[in-house]
Enzyme design. Structure first.
Site, PDB file in Angstrom:
ATOM      1  NE  ARG A  79      -3.599  -2.238   2.760  1.00 30.49           N
ATOM      2  CZ  ARG A  79      -3.314  -3.394   3.350  1.00 30.49           C
ATOM      3  NH1 ARG A  79      -2.091  -3.586   3.866  1.00 30.49           N
ATOM      4  NH2 ARG A  79      -4.213  -4.353   3.439  1.00 30.49           N
TER       5      ARG A  79
ATOM      6  CE  LYS B 133      -7.707   0.046   4.829  1.00 29.41           C
ATOM      7  NZ  LYS B 133      -8.282   0.028   3.457  1.00 29.41           N
TER       8      LYS B 133
ATOM      9  CG  HIS C  51      -5.306   1.074  -3.536  1.00 28.77           C
ATOM     10  ND1 HIS C  51      -4.474   0.895  -2.457  1.00 28.77           N
ATOM     11  CD2 HIS C  51      -6.232   0.081  -3.456  1.00 28.77           C
ATOM     12  CE1 HIS C  51      -4.882  -0.144  -1.743  1.00 28.77           C
ATOM     13  NE2 HIS C  51      -5.943  -0.659  -2.333  1.00 28.77           N
TER      14      HIS C  51
ATOM     15  NE  ARG D  39      -3.212  -3.779  -1.188  1.00 26.48           N
ATOM     16  CZ  ARG D  39      -2.548  -4.614  -0.402  1.00 26.48           C
ATOM     17  NH1 ARG D  39      -1.227  -4.692  -0.499  1.00 26.48           N
ATOM     18  NH2 ARG D  39      -3.185  -5.370   0.476  1.00 26.48           N
TER      19      ARG D  39
ATOM     20  CG  HIS E  82      -5.585  -8.939   1.082  1.00 23.62           C
ATOM     21  ND1 HIS E  82      -4.690  -8.749   0.053  1.00 23.62           N
ATOM     22  CD2 HIS E  82      -6.425  -7.876   1.059  1.00 23.62           C
ATOM     23  CE1 HIS E  82      -4.982  -7.624  -0.582  1.00 23.62           C
ATOM     24  NE2 HIS E  82      -6.028  -7.077   0.009  1.00 23.62           N
TER      25      HIS E  82
ATOM     26  CE1 TYR F 270      -6.402  -3.710  -3.157  1.00 20.22           C
ATOM     27  CE2 TYR F 270      -7.953  -5.032  -1.895  1.00 20.22           C
ATOM     28  CZ  TYR F 270      -7.313  -3.831  -2.132  1.00 20.22           C
ATOM     29  OH  TYR F 270      -7.591  -2.739  -1.342  1.00 20.22           O
TER      30      TYR F 270
END
Length: 363
Positions: free
Chosen positions: A206, A231, A289, A292, A315, A324
């Protein structure tokens, strides 16, 4: 907090709680006085008693937002962006309302106003998903005010309706876009933008994680990087490609300290740099983003398993990871075409109303 005192042969008890009117009552028995005090305190804890009108009428939403911005936000990781959002919110008339008069209907009016406003440098109005992200710190502010500051108010955002469409992004780099981005970086003043873009594609990290990298987090010999806090609040160690390590070596100045940032750029500055970069490159609809998304999709295309990719991306669930991962349609189409050309194994015939059809099964 309850206080008891004996006066004129009776037990007088007072219950005080910030933001609530003082509750006072007298009893002949001390036991009755204590029991009443405990009952009132439990009602306070369950928010069953009405707030002190004077206290809430004396405080405006501006006062609450300002206190939250100055005391709480600086301790958060996304403080820079959240401060900008709150400062912009303070310009709206709703902030002149007192906490006593503030209702969900006021935020409904604010919602409709924001959804009809154009975005910065765009003719399109703010979408519900973006507005939901803007309201998130305000909702946390109300919860914090009740729990930490003991301000007896109701969260007016709890009943606010905001229909959000799950417009999952599937944007990946198209042919020639990376080259155009890198060429456009040559016209910019910040020479760290190009390494940032390439590093994001190599690591699937990120933006905030990349901008927080210190050289002490990098093991140049073992080709690994420690992310102390992501995050999701968890730390992780990810492997680095040789290209990623070479990028870090290229941006490391001579005599750099272990605590020096690898990419000394603020999140706000990087956002502005990215907007200018995509504009110079003539590329529409590409967010930082999205790099990513591109990187994670490439990891799957290299043949990495779901657990392996998750260990790199950070994740916690497969469902989050799959949001993603977007397979290249050209690559899928090429594989299907290749399979069509391979010799078949077993064959069987299907009878339909339109005749017989022979179908081959590929071994």
């Amino acid at each position: 907090m309850a206080t008891l005192r004996k006066r004129n042969g009776k037990w007088q008890v007072q219950v005080r709680r910030q933001g609530f009117p003082v509750q006072t009552r007298s009893f002949v028995s001390k036991a009755d006085a204590n029991e009443w005090a405990r009952t009132i305190e439990r009602q306070h804890d369950r928010h069953e008693l009405g707030p002190d009108r004077k206290a809430l009428k004396a405080m405006t939403l501006t006062d609450l937002v300002t206190r939250y911005r100055d005391e709480v936000v600086p301790k958060k990781k996304g403080s820079a962006v959240e401060t900008i959002l709150l400062n912009r919110f303070l310009r709206y008339p709703i902030c002149q309302k007192t906490l006593y008069d503030l209702t969900t209907a006021d935020f409904a009016t604010y919602r409709d106003q924001r959804l009809s406003e154009p975005k910065h440098r765009s003719d399109k109005p703010v979408n519900p998903k973006s507005l939901k992200r803007e309201l998130s710190p305000l909702s946390h502010m109300f919860r914090h005010a009740v729990v930490e500051w003991e301000i007896p108010l109701r969260n007016p955002l709890d009943g606010l309706k905001l229909r959000v469409v799950d417009n999952k992004r599937e944007r990946r780099l198209r042919a020639g876009e990376l080259e155009r981005l890198l060429e456009a970086t040559k016209k910019g003043r910040n020479k760290l933008v190009a390494p940032l873009v390439l590093f994001a594609l190599e690591t699937a990290m990120r933006r905030g994680e990349i901008l927080s990298i210190q050289f002490r987090h990098v093991d140049f010999e073992r080709l690994s990087l420690v992310i102390p806090e992501s995050k999701s609040g968890y730390s992780r160690i990810i492997p680095l490609t040789k290209r990623a390590v070479s990028i870090l070596e290229a941006v490391r100045p001579a005599g750099a300290k272990a605590t020096n940032l690898a990419f000394p750029v603020t999140p706000v500055a990087m956002r502005l740099q990215w907007d200018r970069l995509t504009e110079r490159a003539g590329i529409d609809g590409l967010n930082f983003h999205d790099l990513r998304h591109e990187a994670i999709s490439r990891l799957f295309e290299l043949g990495l398993t779901v657990p392996e990719v998750a260990s790199i991306s950070g994740h916690r669930t497969i469902a989050q990871l799959m949001r993603y991962s977007h397979a290249s349609q050209e690559a899928v189409r090429a594989k299907l075409i290749d399979n069509d050309g391979e010799p078949g194994g077993h064959a069987f015939v299907i009878d339909t109303a339109r005749g017989q059809h022979t179908v081959e099964l590929i071994d």
